[in-house]
Scaffold this active site. Structure first.
Site, mmCIF file in Angstrom:
data_model
loop_
_atom_site.group_PDB
_atom_site.id
_atom_site.type_symbol
_atom_site.label_atom_id
_atom_site.label_comp_id
_atom_site.label_asym_id
_atom_site.label_seq_id
_atom_site.Cartn_x
_atom_site.Cartn_y
_atom_site.Cartn_z
ATOM 1 N N ASN A 157 0.882 -1.174 0.000
ATOM 2 C CA ASN A 157 0.000 0.000 0.000
ATOM 3 C C ASN A 157 0.918 1.222 0.000
ATOM 4 O O ASN A 157 1.456 1.590 1.037
ATOM 5 C CB ASN A 157 -0.888 -0.034 1.251
ATOM 6 N N TRP A 158 1.082 1.797 -1.175
ATOM 7 C CA TRP A 158 2.049 2.906 -1.296
ATOM 8 C C TRP A 158 1.522 4.216 -0.723
ATOM 9 O O TRP A 158 2.267 5.188 -0.620
ATOM 10 C CB TRP A 158 2.453 3.085 -2.768
ATOM 11 N N LYS A 159 0.243 4.258 -0.381
ATOM 12 C CA LYS A 159 -0.341 5.508 0.140
ATOM 13 C C LYS A 159 0.005 6.657 -0.821
ATOM 14 O O LYS A 159 0.025 6.447 -2.024
ATOM 15 C CB LYS A 159 0.134 5.765 1.579
ATOM 16 N N HIS B 137 -9.583 1.378 4.803
ATOM 17 C CA HIS B 137 -8.301 1.578 5.485
ATOM 18 C C HIS B 137 -8.490 2.591 6.612
ATOM 19 O O HIS B 137 -9.266 3.547 6.473
ATOM 20 C CB HIS B 137 -7.250 2.070 4.484
ATOM 21 N N GLU C 187 -6.810 5.017 7.579
ATOM 22 C CA GLU C 187 -6.596 6.433 7.210
ATOM 23 C C GLU C 187 -7.826 6.994 6.503
ATOM 24 O O GLU C 187 -8.153 8.173 6.645
ATOM 25 C CB GLU C 187 -5.319 6.558 6.353
ATOM 26 N N GLU D 237 -5.602 -4.449 10.701
ATOM 27 C CA GLU D 237 -4.572 -3.442 10.882
ATOM 28 C C GLU D 237 -4.842 -2.629 12.150
ATOM 29 O O GLU D 237 -5.639 -1.681 12.112
ATOM 30 C CB GLU D 237 -4.533 -2.496 9.682
ATOM 31 N N GLY E 30 2.399 2.693 10.653
ATOM 32 C CA GLY E 30 3.350 3.782 10.458
ATOM 33 C C GLY E 30 4.041 4.239 11.737
ATOM 34 O O GLY E 30 4.707 5.265 11.757
ATOM 35 N N SER F 256 3.284 -1.702 10.461
ATOM 36 C CA SER F 256 4.728 -1.785 10.682
ATOM 37 C C SER F 256 5.312 -3.173 10.403
ATOM 38 O O SER F 256 6.208 -3.637 11.110
ATOM 39 C CB SER F 256 5.090 -1.307 12.088
ATOM 40 N N GLY G 179 2.789 -0.749 4.292
ATOM 41 C CA GLY G 179 2.985 0.623 3.850
ATOM 42 C C GLY G 179 4.465 0.914 3.679
ATOM 43 O O GLY G 179 5.080 0.625 2.654
ATOM 44 N N GLY G 180 5.069 1.488 4.718
ATOM 45 C CA GLY G 180 6.444 1.986 4.657
ATOM 46 C C GLY G 180 7.455 1.023 4.059
ATOM 47 O O GLY G 180 8.269 1.411 3.199
HETATM 48 P P1 PGA Z 1 2.780 0.599 7.596
HETATM 49 O O1 PGA Z 1 1.318 0.792 6.952
HETATM 50 O O2 PGA Z 1 3.313 -0.707 7.076
HETATM 51 O O3 PGA Z 1 3.570 1.784 7.111
HETATM 52 O O4 PGA Z 1 2.596 0.566 9.079
HETATM 53 C C1 PGA Z 1 0.449 -0.302 6.823
HETATM 54 C C2 PGA Z 1 -0.863 0.147 6.201
HETATM 55 O O5 PGA Z 1 -1.338 1.233 6.545
HETATM 56 O O6 PGA Z 1 -1.446 -0.567 5.349
#
Ligand code: PGA
Length: 255
Positions: free
Chosen positions: A9-11, A95, A97, A168, A174, A214, A235-236
């Site tokens: 998930n590149w956001k 998600h 966010e 999640e 993050g 994470s 994500g990251g």
């Molecule tokens: P993260 O994000 O790996 O940067 O914690 C995960 C996500 O939001 O899907």
């Protein structure tokens, strides 16, 4: 046997050049790697580019969100129909966010889900509790509540064939704070038990439940060694090819 599924998930990250390079190297890597199903969820502006670049690799390319309406006055938004139109095959929905920053509710999740499924997209439905909810001992209630809302009115066949779940915990996204394997397994097991209760044992044992929050190359193997953790939504650590490939290797069975 559930095939592990790891999705990037590149956001709102990367740019056209970085994406070209990432996809070229990922395509090369996937030529002889089939142990894990791979998903890539770029910013929607880059969907056509990623669809083209990963064509024929077996990777699932999808959007991070979409509007349920087919068209109309929704400045800045992208319809599920448009996601399908450019050749993407899936979308994330719900998600944290989206829920927290954009105020998406369980009803919004259902509307997006139905539009996405109607357009032929598979969905990754995301659920998870905040730190406050966890500390108040409400993790199970919150997660199962979101799950029941997200799956409401879906048939067992649709869930088995088109739906992936992602647990999640919001406090782990993050933040560098990962749920321990025991914490993740406990919630994943209760999600699977709820699936069995509502949709039957066959659906429960076929459904992929990803963990997200994470996930890194150095913790992916212990998380995915948990019996009910079938993949990761990352994500990251998915933004650099080297790190993403390390996740894929670390997430293969027996790693
Ligand atoms: P993260 O994000 O790996 O940067 O914690 C995960 C996500 O939001 O899907």
């Amino acid at each position: 046997m559930r095939k592990p599924y790891i999705a990037a998930n590149w956001k709102m990250n990367l740019d056209a050049d970085a994406i070209d390079e990432f996809c070229a190297e990922l395509s090369e890597f996937l030529l002889d790697f089939d142990a894990v199903r791979v998903g890539v969820f770029p910013p929607s502006l880059y969907l056509p580019q990623v669809v083209r670049a990963l064509a024929g690799t077996g990777a699932v390319v999808g959007a991070q969100s979409c509007r349920p309406e087919a068209s109309g006055a929704f400045t800045g938004e992208i319809a599920a129909r448009m996601v399908a139109d450019v050749g993407a095959k899936a979308t994330l929905i719900g998600h944290s966010e989206r829920r927290q920053i954009f105020g998406e509710t369980d009803a919004d999740v259902v509307a997006r889900r139905d539009a996405a499924l109607a357009e032929g997209l598979d969905v990754i439905l995301c659920v998870g509790e905040t730190l406050e909810e966890r500390e108040a001992g409400r993790t199970n209630e919150v997660v199962i509540g979101q799950l029941e809302a997200a799956l409401a009115d879906l048939t067992p066949d649709v869930v088995r064939e088109r739906v992936t779940l992602a647990y999640e915990p919001v406090w782990a996204i993050g933040t560098g704070k990962t749920a321990t394997p025991d914490q993740a397994q406990e919630v994943h097991a209760s999600i699977r038990a709820r699936l069995a209760e509502g949709l039957g044992g066959e659906v429960a044992s076929a459904t992929i439940i990803q963990y997200g929050g994470s996930v890194k190359p150095d913790n992916v193997s212990e998380l995915m060694a948990c019996p009910d953790v079938d993949g990761a939504l990352v994500g990251g650590a998915s933004l650099q090819l080297e790190s993403f490939v390390a996740l894929l290797r670390g997430g293969q069975p027996g790693a």
